[in-house]
Design a protein around this motif. Structure first.
Motif, PDB file in Angstrom:
ATOM      1  N   UNK A 110       2.620  73.480 -55.364  1.00 61.39           N
ATOM      2  CA  UNK A 110       1.770  74.529 -53.997  1.00 61.39           C
ATOM      3  C   UNK A 110       0.370  75.775 -55.384  1.00 61.39           C
ATOM      4  N   UNK A 111      -0.511  75.941 -54.825  1.00 57.05           N
ATOM      5  CA  UNK A 111      -1.247  77.121 -55.276  1.00 57.05           C
ATOM      6  C   UNK A 111      -0.193  78.103 -55.819  1.00 57.05           C
ATOM      7  N   UNK A 112       0.019  77.865 -57.474  1.00 59.21           N
ATOM      8  CA  UNK A 112       0.083  79.552 -57.556  1.00 59.21           C
ATOM      9  C   UNK A 112      -0.374  80.164 -58.387  1.00 59.21           C
ATOM     10  N   UNK A 300     -12.648  72.961 -60.096  1.00 57.75           N
ATOM     11  CA  UNK A 300     -11.488  73.201 -61.760  1.00 57.75           C
ATOM     12  C   UNK A 300     -11.399  74.131 -61.303  1.00 57.75           C
ATOM     13  N   UNK A 301     -12.341  75.350 -61.418  1.00 59.54           N
ATOM     14  CA  UNK A 301     -12.429  76.421 -61.589  1.00 59.54           C
ATOM     15  C   UNK A 301     -11.908  78.063 -60.736  1.00 59.54           C
ATOM     16  N   UNK A 305      -8.489  79.799 -59.403  1.00 59.53           N
ATOM     17  CA  UNK A 305      -8.327  81.115 -59.208  1.00 59.53           C
ATOM     18  C   UNK A 305      -7.880  81.713 -57.851  1.00 59.53           C
ATOM     19  N   UNK A 306      -7.637  80.466 -56.887  1.00 57.29           N
ATOM     20  CA  UNK A 306      -7.075  80.868 -55.980  1.00 57.29           C
ATOM     21  C   UNK A 306      -6.563  82.135 -55.536  1.00 57.29           C
ATOM     22  N   UNK A 313     -12.811  86.617 -49.824  1.00 57.96           N
ATOM     23  CA  UNK A 313     -12.991  86.562 -47.799  1.00 57.96           C
ATOM     24  C   UNK A 313     -12.970  87.496 -47.261  1.00 57.96           C
ATOM     25  N   UNK A 314     -12.587  88.905 -47.209  1.00 52.80           N
ATOM     26  CA  UNK A 314     -12.713  90.137 -46.545  1.00 52.80           C
ATOM     27  C   UNK A 314     -13.430  90.628 -47.029  1.00 52.80           C
ATOM     28  N   UNK A 315     -13.938  90.915 -48.193  1.00 52.90           N
ATOM     29  CA  UNK A 315     -14.830  91.434 -48.064  1.00 52.90           C
ATOM     30  C   UNK A 315     -16.371  90.269 -47.435  1.00 52.90           C
TER      31      UNK A 315
END
Length: 325
Positions: A110-112, A300-301, A305-306, A313-315
């Motif tokens: 999972x993305x960490x 990749x980037x 940096x998720x 996303x909120x912005x």
């Protein structure tokens, strides 16, 4: 037989290839020595080899405490070797590409969140750097996102202080050179960058220019002091006698620096992650960050940096808030 042929392939084909870096061969040789040389696979004849032989060996390794990551690295090398064996007619198909082969213990990652230094820690590091020999190197890492090897391989001919930019064209890495007879020699070597995207031009923050200018003057003083003993290598970051900095010595000094600053240890690469995260926080577009970091693909980037994205996303949602007023 797998073992002897793999040894021949490694030393007489892979080692002499201009496509293989010494550091890559060192890694391959280590996998062969630790996982093939005295393994159950070594003596199997290629025409008798089945995927189940490999699977059983992987299972045994996992049961004996090897991680799925270590086994995966072994599988990658075996896959390369078996492709060679297929090309040479020793095998009809590559057993490591079989869908029936499983890396034990492997889970989908999972993305960490990546590790970064927060503002308070950055200030503590900057304070600890006062009067420290590594000050320009560490600050440049924070201000440009250059990798450790890229910083050590940086030459003054790559630095344009007037136009405030750096051309990243090569890196330095400490490697063990393995000769055909198996003898070893530790060396610090300059090597090309991993991908064409890694070759890039990166701007230098204005506030770092005086620090680099002062560093250049200090280096000239060291050159005069050392006289004929000085190695005029043109590297930006060197020892007092002009020699390239050994990566092991850099990491030891970096670890001591964090301890002095009272900051919990994180890898040197954290400086690069911190740089990228700060760019995102300042609203720099993803494509621009990709180019500055030298990533081969924008995905990749984005994947790395998720952790920055939820706030963005909120912005983004708030920017269309007036539609519902």
């Amino acid at each position: 037989i797998i073992g002897p042929l793999m040894h021949t392939w490694l030393y007489e084909v892979v080692r002499v290839s201009d496509k293989i870096k010494p550091s890559t061969f060192e890694r391959y040789e280590g996998v062969y020595r630790n996982y093939i040389k005295d393994s159950p696979l070594y003596g199997i004849k290629l025409h008798n080899l089945k995927s189940i032989h490999i699977q059983r060996y992987y299972n045994t390794l996992y049961e004996n405490g090897k991680t799925s990551s270590q086994i995966k690295n072994l599988n990658k090398l075996l896959k390369k070797f078996f492709f060679y064996a297929v090309d040479e007619g020793y095998l009809l198909k590559n057993p490591c590409t079989s869908k029936s082969l499983t890396i034990p213990g492997e889970v989908t990652q999972e993305d960490t969140d990546i590790e970064i230094f927060n503002d308070e820690e950055i200030e503590a590091i900057k304070k600890a750097l006062e009067g420290h020999r590594l000050k320009p190197l560490i600050l440049l890492a924070l201000g440009t996102g250059l990798r450790q090897g890229e910083l050590l391989g940086l030459k003054w001919s790559n630095v344009d202080l007037k136009n405030k930019e750096i051309k990243v064209e090569q890196a330095i890495k400490a490697v063990t050179i393995i000769n055909s007879d198996g003898s070893r020699k530790y060396e610090i070597r300059e090597q090309p960058l991993k991908t064409k995207n890694s070759i890039r031009t990166v701007p230098i923050p204005s506030n770092l220019i005086p620090i680099l200018e002062k560093h250049a003057l200090k280096q000239k003083e060291e050159k005069l002091k050392a006289g004929p003993l000085y190695n005029d290598s043109n590297y930006v970051f060197t020892t007092a006698t002009g020699n390239p900095i050994d990566t092991r010595n850099l990491l030891r000094a970096y670890e001591r620096l964090l301890k002095k600053a009272g900051v919990s240890y994180r890898k040197f690469h954290t400086l690069r992650h911190t740089y990228a995260t700060k760019l995102f926080e300042k609203g720099v577009p993803l494509k621009t960050v990709q180019m500055l970091l030298g990533h081969s693909d924008i995905s990749v980037t984005a994947n790395i940096y998720t952790h920055v994205m939820p706030e963005k996303k909120i912005d983004a949602a708030e920017k269309i808030n007036d539609l519902f007023a």
